[in-house]
Motif scaffolding. Sequence first.
Motif, PDB file in Angstrom:
ATOM      1  N   PHE A 194       0.990  -1.158   0.122  1.00 34.51           N
ATOM      2  CA  PHE A 194       0.000   0.069  -0.066  1.00 34.51           C
ATOM      3  C   PHE A 194       0.712   1.359   0.136  1.00 34.51           C
ATOM      4  N   PHE A 195       1.755   1.207   0.656  1.00 32.64           N
ATOM      5  CA  PHE A 195       2.910   2.519   0.935  1.00 32.64           C
ATOM      6  C   PHE A 195       3.604   2.705  -0.424  1.00 32.64           C
ATOM      7  N   CYS A 196       3.935   1.465  -1.047  1.00 31.43           N
ATOM      8  CA  CYS A 196       4.495   1.519  -2.272  1.00 31.43           C
ATOM      9  C   CYS A 196       3.914   1.989  -3.257  1.00 31.43           C
ATOM     10  N   ALA A 197       2.766   1.415  -3.592  1.00 27.26           N
ATOM     11  CA  ALA A 197       1.780   1.770  -4.824  1.00 27.26           C
ATOM     12  C   ALA A 197       0.535   2.903  -4.668  1.00 27.26           C
ATOM     13  N   ASP A 198       0.081   3.053  -3.513  1.00 31.67           N
ATOM     14  CA  ASP A 198      -0.885   4.286  -3.190  1.00 31.67           C
ATOM     15  C   ASP A 198      -0.239   5.437  -2.689  1.00 31.67           C
ATOM     16  N   LEU A 199       0.940   5.175  -1.988  1.00 29.48           N
ATOM     17  CA  LEU A 199       1.597   6.517  -1.151  1.00 29.48           C
ATOM     18  C   LEU A 199       2.600   6.922  -2.255  1.00 29.48           C
ATOM     19  N   LEU A 200       3.801   6.296  -2.231  1.00 25.37           N
ATOM     20  CA  LEU A 200       4.785   6.455  -2.772  1.00 25.37           C
ATOM     21  C   LEU A 200       4.427   6.552  -4.489  1.00 25.37           C
ATOM     22  N   GLY A 201       3.755   6.011  -4.932  1.00 27.87           N
ATOM     23  CA  GLY A 201       3.304   5.866  -6.352  1.00 27.87           C
ATOM     24  C   GLY A 201       2.417   7.377  -6.890  1.00 27.87           C
ATOM     25  N   ALA A 202       1.875   7.807  -5.882  1.00 32.34           N
ATOM     26  CA  ALA A 202       1.004   9.256  -6.086  1.00 32.34           C
ATOM     27  C   ALA A 202       2.127  10.307  -6.420  1.00 32.34           C
ATOM     28  N   PHE A 203       3.368  10.200  -5.912  1.00 34.86           N
ATOM     29  CA  PHE A 203       4.604  11.019  -6.173  1.00 34.86           C
ATOM     30  C   PHE A 203       5.570  10.854  -7.170  1.00 34.86           C
ATOM     31  N   ASN A 204       5.649   9.370  -7.037  1.00 34.17           N
ATOM     32  CA  ASN A 204       6.823   8.955  -8.056  1.00 34.17           C
ATOM     33  C   ASN A 204       6.828   7.511  -8.441  1.00 34.17           C
ATOM     34  N   PRO A 205       5.639   7.451  -9.558  1.00 34.54           N
ATOM     35  CA  PRO A 205       5.361   6.084 -10.077  1.00 34.54           C
ATOM     36  C   PRO A 205       6.571   5.163 -10.333  1.00 34.54           C
ATOM     37  N   GLY A 206       7.638   5.498 -11.086  1.00 29.98           N
ATOM     38  CA  GLY A 206       8.747   4.754 -11.421  1.00 29.98           C
ATOM     39  C   GLY A 206       9.396   3.943 -10.210  1.00 29.98           C
ATOM     40  N   ALA A 207       9.445   5.078  -9.073  1.00 29.11           N
ATOM     41  CA  ALA A 207      10.408   4.635  -8.108  1.00 29.11           C
ATOM     42  C   ALA A 207       9.307   3.496  -7.222  1.00 29.11           C
ATOM     43  N   ALA A 208       8.131   4.053  -7.332  1.00 27.00           N
ATOM     44  CA  ALA A 208       7.145   3.104  -6.482  1.00 27.00           C
ATOM     45  C   ALA A 208       7.242   1.617  -7.062  1.00 27.00           C
ATOM     46  N   ALA A 209       7.048   1.713  -8.307  1.00 27.15           N
ATOM     47  CA  ALA A 209       7.004   0.288  -9.098  1.00 27.15           C
ATOM     48  C   ALA A 209       8.400  -0.371  -8.892  1.00 27.15           C
ATOM     49  N   ALA A 210       9.496   0.309  -8.723  1.00 24.85           N
ATOM     50  CA  ALA A 210      10.841  -0.493  -8.610  1.00 24.85           C
ATOM     51  C   ALA A 210      10.602  -0.947  -6.914  1.00 24.85           C
ATOM     52  N   LEU A 211      10.302  -0.272  -6.150  1.00 22.32           N
ATOM     53  CA  LEU A 211      10.246  -0.703  -4.862  1.00 22.32           C
ATOM     54  C   LEU A 211       9.300  -1.687  -4.538  1.00 22.32           C
ATOM     55  N   GLU A 212       8.010  -1.521  -5.153  1.00 19.15           N
ATOM     56  CA  GLU A 212       7.212  -2.539  -5.127  1.00 19.15           C
ATOM     57  C   GLU A 212       7.764  -3.979  -5.602  1.00 19.15           C
ATOM     58  N   LYS A 213       8.192  -3.954  -6.743  1.00 25.35           N
ATOM     59  CA  LYS A 213       8.857  -5.080  -7.263  1.00 25.35           C
ATOM     60  C   LYS A 213       9.821  -5.828  -6.070  1.00 25.35           C
TER      61      LYS A 213
END
Lengths: 401, 386
Positions: A90-109
């Motif tokens: 949730f933190f990766c996709a919904d919080l970080l993803g709102a600001f930096n989708p690329g970083a969020a996707a990498a972190l989620e992976k």
Amino acid sequence: MIFNTYWFICFSAVFFPVYWLLFRPVWRKPWLLAGCAVFHYHFAGPAGVIPIIVIGVATYLVALTRRRFLCAAGIVLCVAALCFYKYALFFCADLLGAFNPGAAAALEKQVRTVLPGAAPLGISFFAFEFVHYLVEVWRGQEPIRRPGDFVLFAIHFPSLVAGPIKRYPVYVPGLQAGLAGVTVDDVAAGAQRIALGLVKKIVLADNLTLAISFYGDGFAGLSTGQAWLFLAALSARILLDFSGYTDMALGLSRLLGVRLPENFNYPYAATSLQDFWQRWHMSLTSWIRDYVYIPLGGNRHGRLRQLVNGLIVFALCGLWHGPAWHFVLWGLWHGVGLMINFSYATILGSVGRGLAGVFARLPALGWVVTLLYVAFGWLLFFYEPLRAWTMAAKLFALHWP
Amino acid sequence: MTTTRLSSWLLLGGILTGFLGSAWQGRLASAYSKPGGFRRFHQRISPDTIYYPPYAMLEALALARWQPGKTLVIIGGNSILNGVGQPADELWSLRLQELLGDSYVVVNLAFRGAYPMQGAALVAESLLRRDIAVLFVANTNPPAATGRAPGGASGYLYWQAQYQNQLVPFAARAESIRRWLDSLPPLERQQQAEERLGAHLEAWFRQQSLWHHVGYRHIFTVWNFVLARDFWMPRASLPDNEPSAQPLHDRFQNFLPQEMAIVRSFSESLAVPGAADQWQLEAGSRQRLSADIETSIVPLLRPRTLILLCENAPYYLDQLSPAEKARDAFVYSACAQIWRDHGIACEVAGAGFAPVDYIDRAHLSGDGGQKLAQLVARKITQLNHP
């Protein structure tokens, strides 16, 4: 639902009679420990048990030292474990993803490579009970010395999956009493409570769940009257489901001679939102009050701070129910409601005082308003915000969007 | 003894007595409880509406029909042989009974969505083991083959039959099921373990037999969207309401691309081009189908079984290219031969059927049911008197 599985029925058929036949506490305790461990392992599997063992051992050991900074570190560990297992994606996709989708996707992976398929069973309850334990020790209470008592506090099987959230100063003496002498009255009261829970959960709530799932999919096609009926069913369903489960947990624990705290006290009879939260999921509400709201300052720093604290607490309360925005919004819905509940009489001046007088003279009016407010909140609890809004509009024969 | 203590003992005694009493009632119900005037497990007494007839009920239905000296024809398979698309009075198995005459008794135990070796096949196996003259008829399609006895909506019947000691010991089947269980993801494995445990308990306490008896005769307790407001009504009060076929021009229009994809998948997953523009079965598929048959059907049942490979409706087949039609025909014929190679009679059902014989891609109308009954009657007679 675990308590109506065939496995649990077989487990109970062996476990409880042996527990009752072992008259001495010194024999009963290892049997109860073994039962709780088997239950936990069966339903959580190794991937669910190992994290609990790790944070449980850490909690037990740091509490024994009674050093405040170690207790604080233990609290951080418990909260971090809860955040990691339940909220990392949730933190990766919904919080970080709102600001930096690329970083969020990498972190989620990256996170997905280390996260198990599902969060450990009951992680939210473990985390809250361990945090309670460490805070109380940090505040100067005596820790649990005997490892067996601590393990039973942690994995007492009736409350392991969905609470109620226990307090160890109450639980441990209750456990000793149960081990020393479970009576036929305990067993009879437990059986009655389990029967009540089964009827609420299986006969009523599960049927409502099936109907709600079906009519929810076709909500747009319902008439206004049917939509209101749907809202009533949704409200009844969550109470019957959760309180039914709690009844079973309390009943099963009573079969062991151990009384657990009540979780519900006719919440839909509440005449104000404040009253509602003193009746609904009481073990969670009191936990949040004691370990979040009061440490944040509670109502000790003026009206504005009290209101902000209330919003923070209810947003967290919402988030505790699941890693999704609609849970947060549900929490905020109640936070805002309580803000209004607390402040309308003073903020609105004479109008507010007049309204407060009306509510005081007509409790039925307060009951209706509270019930409606809570019921609308359930739309947010169960559905994505946009869908919940559309459903709410439909209740007033409006079509939005 | 205090009043509280006495009432507690009385309550617990009541619970124990109630439990033992319900187990006893369940045992009685499992011996006789069955739908009255039974023709088939129509939708209102099927898993579609959360009604899961216990294995004992299937056996009770078959035994109620059977008379010494007559051959019992047990129909299994899926919704096609269940007669979906045929109103109760036009049911193909009634026509089959008429065609076969008095020396046979026909009982239709087919379930919607069932595999050929589920449910009815287990009853046939159990009765054959008791030296009752039984013939078993089921349908499938080439890629679905035999399916697996446990698993899916009707899989519970296998575990119930197994734990009630009704099945012939068959090591190949047991081993195949064990390997399948080992291959399941943890959640599904746990679900299967629950289903098995439930079947085990059913063998002792007959709680499902009692619940279904009460649900059929008195009151039902689980909501479902098909019955909606009538969900609580005793199933005995809800007759078979299978509708008649729609007018022909409305029948085949729904989900056409998806249905065509299914039609094509029947043969394209199994056949590969061979030499000289001939089709041949892909080696792995041939092996899998062969192994399925070998590990699913007890040798005792094989010479008493007729398998129907049901073709898709002509409306869809007509839209295949000539090459696809050839591939389809080859796959049906080659798969039928594999069944026969294992000592099981197998026929392709659908040759000579017209569009009016179908209500959709797979299910037969009343007219189609008549044709099916004629085909099966002919084959049954040959099978019983080789």
